[in-house]
Design an enzyme around this catalytic site. Structure first.
Site, PDB file in Angstrom:
ATOM      1  N   LEU A 142      17.971  15.258   7.946  1.00  0.00           N
ATOM      2  CA  LEU A 142      18.745  15.394   9.079  1.00  0.00           C
ATOM      3  C   LEU A 142      17.853  16.126  10.332  1.00  0.00           C
ATOM      4  O   LEU A 142      18.032  16.570  11.108  1.00  0.00           O
ATOM      5  CB  LEU A 142      19.937  16.050   9.320  1.00  0.00           C
ATOM      6  CG  LEU A 142      21.205  15.400   8.458  1.00  0.00           C
ATOM      7  CD1 LEU A 142      22.186  16.235   8.612  1.00  0.00           C
ATOM      8  CD2 LEU A 142      21.448  14.142   9.251  1.00  0.00           C
TER       9      LEU A 142
ATOM     10  N   CYS B 228       6.493   4.375   0.857  1.00  0.00           N
ATOM     11  CA  CYS B 228       7.856   4.039   0.247  1.00  0.00           C
ATOM     12  C   CYS B 228       9.128   3.620   1.145  1.00  0.00           C
ATOM     13  O   CYS B 228       9.419   2.494   1.157  1.00  0.00           O
ATOM     14  CB  CYS B 228       8.314   5.047  -0.770  1.00  0.00           C
ATOM     15  SG  CYS B 228       7.358   5.559  -2.048  1.00  0.00           S
TER      16      CYS B 228
ATOM     17  N   THR C  43       8.613   0.801  -8.088  1.00  0.00           N
ATOM     18  CA  THR C  43       9.868   0.209  -7.471  1.00  0.00           C
ATOM     19  C   THR C  43       9.866  -1.141  -7.341  1.00  0.00           C
ATOM     20  O   THR C  43       9.019  -1.780  -6.615  1.00  0.00           O
ATOM     21  CB  THR C  43       9.914   1.013  -6.140  1.00  0.00           C
ATOM     22  OG1 THR C  43       9.928   2.425  -6.335  1.00  0.00           O
ATOM     23  CG2 THR C  43      11.097   0.718  -5.373  1.00  0.00           C
TER      24      THR C  43
ATOM     25  N   ASP D 136      -6.130   2.411 -15.391  1.00  0.00           N
ATOM     26  CA  ASP D 136      -6.079   1.676 -14.061  1.00  0.00           C
ATOM     27  C   ASP D 136      -7.418   0.633 -13.823  1.00  0.00           C
ATOM     28  O   ASP D 136      -8.281   0.846 -14.738  1.00  0.00           O
ATOM     29  CB  ASP D 136      -6.301   2.874 -13.165  1.00  0.00           C
ATOM     30  CG  ASP D 136      -5.699   2.518 -11.638  1.00  0.00           C
ATOM     31  OD1 ASP D 136      -4.911   2.975 -11.301  1.00  0.00           O
ATOM     32  OD2 ASP D 136      -6.433   1.524 -11.184  1.00  0.00           O
TER      33      ASP D 136
ATOM     34  N   LYS E  73       8.587   0.281   3.126  1.00  0.00           N
ATOM     35  CA  LYS E  73       8.598  -1.128   2.310  1.00  0.00           C
ATOM     36  C   LYS E  73       9.879  -1.366   1.476  1.00  0.00           C
ATOM     37  O   LYS E  73      10.211  -2.257   1.294  1.00  0.00           O
ATOM     38  CB  LYS E  73       7.507  -1.168   1.439  1.00  0.00           C
ATOM     39  CG  LYS E  73       7.488  -0.396   0.044  1.00  0.00           C
ATOM     40  CD  LYS E  73       6.416  -0.519  -0.732  1.00  0.00           C
ATOM     41  CE  LYS E  73       6.266   0.457  -1.816  1.00  0.00           C
ATOM     42  NZ  LYS E  73       7.272   0.229  -2.921  1.00  0.00           N
TER      43      LYS E  73
HETATM   44  N1  LIG Z   1       4.155   7.340  -3.954  1.00  0.00           N
HETATM   45  C1  LIG Z   1       5.554   7.595  -3.908  1.00  0.00           C
HETATM   46  O1  LIG Z   1       5.988   8.968  -3.450  1.00  0.00           O
HETATM   47  C2  LIG Z   1       6.229   7.111  -4.944  1.00  0.00           C
HETATM   48  C3  LIG Z   1       7.518   7.369  -5.377  1.00  0.00           C
HETATM   49  C4  LIG Z   1       8.524   6.828  -5.934  1.00  0.00           C
HETATM   50  C5  LIG Z   1       8.022   5.597  -6.357  1.00  0.00           C
HETATM   51  N2  LIG Z   1       7.037   4.922  -5.841  1.00  0.00           N
HETATM   52  C6  LIG Z   1       6.693   3.549  -6.473  1.00  0.00           C
HETATM   53  O2  LIG Z   1       5.844   3.521  -7.570  1.00  0.00           O
HETATM   54  C7  LIG Z   1       4.876   2.671  -7.652  1.00  0.00           C
HETATM   55  C8  LIG Z   1       3.406   3.079  -7.491  1.00  0.00           C
HETATM   56  O3  LIG Z   1       3.306   3.865  -6.219  1.00  0.00           O
HETATM   57  P1  LIG Z   1       2.068   4.843  -5.896  1.00  0.00           P
HETATM   58  O4  LIG Z   1       2.113   5.210  -4.757  1.00  0.00           O
HETATM   59  O5  LIG Z   1       1.699   5.647  -7.266  1.00  0.00           O
HETATM   60  O6  LIG Z   1       0.884   3.453  -5.936  1.00  0.00           O
HETATM   61  P2  LIG Z   1      -0.750   3.862  -5.922  1.00  0.00           P
HETATM   62  O7  LIG Z   1      -1.001   2.877  -4.836  1.00  0.00           O
HETATM   63  O8  LIG Z   1      -1.136   5.271  -5.293  1.00  0.00           O
HETATM   64  O9  LIG Z   1      -1.220   3.517  -7.216  1.00  0.00           O
HETATM   65  C9  LIG Z   1      -1.206   2.369  -7.908  1.00  0.00           C
HETATM   66  C10 LIG Z   1      -2.112   2.230  -8.892  1.00  0.00           C
HETATM   67  O10 LIG Z   1      -2.081   1.260  -9.554  1.00  0.00           O
HETATM   68  C11 LIG Z   1      -3.260   0.611  -9.884  1.00  0.00           C
HETATM   69  N3  LIG Z   1      -3.244  -0.831 -10.259  1.00  0.00           N
HETATM   70  C12 LIG Z   1      -2.884  -2.026  -9.399  1.00  0.00           C
HETATM   71  N4  LIG Z   1      -2.840  -3.071 -10.042  1.00  0.00           N
HETATM   72  C13 LIG Z   1      -3.042  -2.615 -11.410  1.00  0.00           C
HETATM   73  C14 LIG Z   1      -3.212  -3.310 -12.820  1.00  0.00           C
HETATM   74  N5  LIG Z   1      -2.972  -4.553 -12.730  1.00  0.00           N
HETATM   75  N6  LIG Z   1      -3.473  -2.594 -13.762  1.00  0.00           N
HETATM   76  C15 LIG Z   1      -3.671  -1.019 -13.937  1.00  0.00           C
HETATM   77  N7  LIG Z   1      -3.518  -0.434 -12.725  1.00  0.00           N
HETATM   78  C16 LIG Z   1      -3.449  -1.381 -11.634  1.00  0.00           C
HETATM   79  C17 LIG Z   1      -3.956   0.839  -8.710  1.00  0.00           C
HETATM   80  O11 LIG Z   1      -5.486   0.738  -8.618  1.00  0.00           O
HETATM   81  C18 LIG Z   1      -3.641   2.238  -8.109  1.00  0.00           C
HETATM   82  O12 LIG Z   1      -4.424   3.124  -8.699  1.00  0.00           O
HETATM   83  C19 LIG Z   1       5.204   1.692  -6.289  1.00  0.00           C
HETATM   84  O13 LIG Z   1       5.949   0.716  -6.714  1.00  0.00           O
HETATM   85  C20 LIG Z   1       6.051   2.627  -5.288  1.00  0.00           C
HETATM   86  O14 LIG Z   1       6.720   2.042  -4.556  1.00  0.00           O
HETATM   87  C21 LIG Z   1       5.985   5.554  -5.197  1.00  0.00           C
END
Ligand SMILES: NC(=O)c1ccc[n+]([C@@H]2O[C@H](COP(=O)([O-])OP(=O)(O)OC[C@H]3O[C@@H](n4cnc5c(N)ncnc54)[C@H](O)[C@@H]3O)[C@@H](O)[C@H]2O)c1
Length: 446
Positions: A245, A255, A121, A34, A258
């Protein structure tokens, strides 16, 4: 699985950390990266930087299989499969901001050895664009369906695993399938564009279900029906099902808002006007305004009134308040001139950043002290267990707007509260009013 190359995980937020720790639980070596050095330092001290049940134990149990780093080179050197889990927040226009995904793609060595597995996503078409820019990297779409609060369980017991790959990337898709196979979910092998669309369509459908039941709730209020009864009766139909529901103040979180607007934008960019999603979004926004109306019904103008928000996270068992209903409600209430207090059992840290103008309380009792109304925003169990009878004496007006239909209307009514749920029979809503009417009238003049 010793001797195998470690699995790379890029981005260690909710999805990345759950993915990394669960792969380690399955016996794989994992190297997770990260750009957030603070997060990596915390994980290297075995401290979980988010509130998500079960991760602490997974991290502790599998510590020797997990490496955390801020260096992409470390990952590229050792791992062949790179699971991309970076965030894809919305832009101002509602499209997905893919800058973090592009930053990752820009760092990939163009040597044909690596496979990028997209768990973030992304809009349908992203995979095609990435393959155009990084043609030697095998690309697989493997969208994530976990839910915050139950993420570990969701990951380890998936309903299905979607794996999308196009010609040339089948070897990588086969390896991804082999990693997931022990989890037992149905495998959906498909092309990249369809896999990307499955994720967006699934979230849009769930959001549609929520907006649908919220509209039914609003009609129930008009005709004297009870939406919880209606939802139960509907949900027993196997074609409909009971989940999503529950009427309330609408969906929020990092999520649904967006992803729904990203799908609407994606369609719009192709020239197709996705009318249904436009309505889903609008209903969700209007639903929060109904809370303001319910407060005004009892308190009159809200200027100068103190409103306590119970729960700030977008759902229980998480400290994530991104796009939470509490943010919208706090802004609307402050717009009406109300003073807003907030309490959440675990989200105080994130709330301090995203809700700087809300007075944060250390307990529900403290938040309710002298408040003119309580608005239940997040259905944390501790709010059902509150001694509401004694809360009545603490509050300036005994008024509860239950934004999740979570509390027991009868016991609140018996305790002397005016109780407003969402889409409940008017008898529930009205029964407490007489007891509180005098105080409400007095409060109106304060
Ligand atoms: N949170 C959920 O419930 C959930 C569920 C399904 C899908 N998603 C999808 O998964 C993806 C991640 O969601 P999240 O909630 O884990 O996000 P988050 O913001 O919690 O985590 C994302 C991480 O990526 C890191 N990051 C950003 N740019 C980076 C780079 N260039 N190199 C390395 N690390 C980098 C950030 O520092 C952060 O720690 C999104 O697209 C989201 O829509 C999220």
């Amino acid at each position: 699985m010793s001797g195998e190359r470690p699995i790379g995980v890029i981005g260690v937020g909710w999805v990345g950390l759950v993915t990394a720790t669960c792969f380690a639980e399955l016996g794989h070596q994992v190297i997770a990266m990260d750009i957030d050095a603070k997060k990596i330092r915390s994980l290297n001290r075995r401290k979980v930087p988010i509130h998500e049940p079960g991760i602490d134990q997974l991290l502790e149990r599998n510590a020797e299989r997990l490496t955390f780093t801020t260096e992409m080179e470390d990952v590229l050197e050792s791992a062949r499969l790179l699971f991309c889990c970076v965030d894809t927040p919305p832009t101002y226009s509602g499209d997905a901001d893919l800058s973090r995904v592009q930053a990752v793609v820009g760092q990939l060595a163009d040597n044909g050895d690596h496979a990028l597995i997209m768990k973030s996503t992304v809009p349908s078409g992203t995979g095609r664009a990435i393959r155009r820019d990084a043609s030697d990297v095998a690309y697989v779409s493997c969208p994530e369906f976990l839910k915050e609060g139950t993420a570990v369980n969701d990951f380890l017991h998936p309903d299905r695993v979607v794996i999308g790959a196009d010609a040339g990337a089948e070897w990588a898709a086969d390896e991804v399938e082999a990693i997931y196979r022990p989890l037992g979910g149905e495998m959906v092998r498909t092309d990249v564009a369809s896999a990307e669309m499955i994720k967006l369509a699934a979230n849009a459908f769930l959001a549609t279900k929520i907006s649908f039941i919220n509209e039914i709730a609003n009609v129930c209020e008009e005709v004297g029906a009870d939406v919880t009864e209606v939802a139960r009766g509907m949900g027993l139909d196997k074609r409909i099902g009971p989940s999503f529901l529950r009427a309330g103040v609408g969906y929020g979180g990092s999520c649904f808002p967006k992803d729904v607007s990203a799908l609407k934008q994606l369609a719009g960019n192709t020239g197709y006007h996705f009318q249904l999603l436009t309505a889903v979004i609008e209903v969700n926004e209007l639903q929060k305004r109904r809370v303001i109306g319910k407060l005004q019904k009892h308190l009159g103008a809200l200027a100068g009134k103190t409103i306590a928000l119970l729960g700030l996270a977008f759902k229980p068992d998480t400290d994530d308040i991104r796009e939470a209903s509490s943010l919208v409600l706090a802004a609307r209430l402050q717009g009406e001139g109300a003073k807003v207090r907030g309490y959440d059992p675990v989200a105080e840290g994130p709330a301090g950043k995203l809700l700087p103008t809300v007075e944060l309380s250390g307990s529900a009792e403290e938040a309710l002290d002298g408040a003119h109304a309580a608005v239940l925003v997040t259905e944390w169990p501790e709010f059902a267990e509150l001694d509401w009878a004694s809360m009545r004496d603490r509050m300036a007006t005994p008024l509860v707007v239950d934004g999740r239909n979570f509390l027991d209307p009868k016991s609140l009514r018996d305790a002397g509260f005016a109780y407003e749920g969402i889409g409940l029979t008017s008898s529930d809503a009205q029964a407490g009013e007489s007891a509180a009417e005098a105080e409400s009238a007095e409060a109106r003049s304060r």
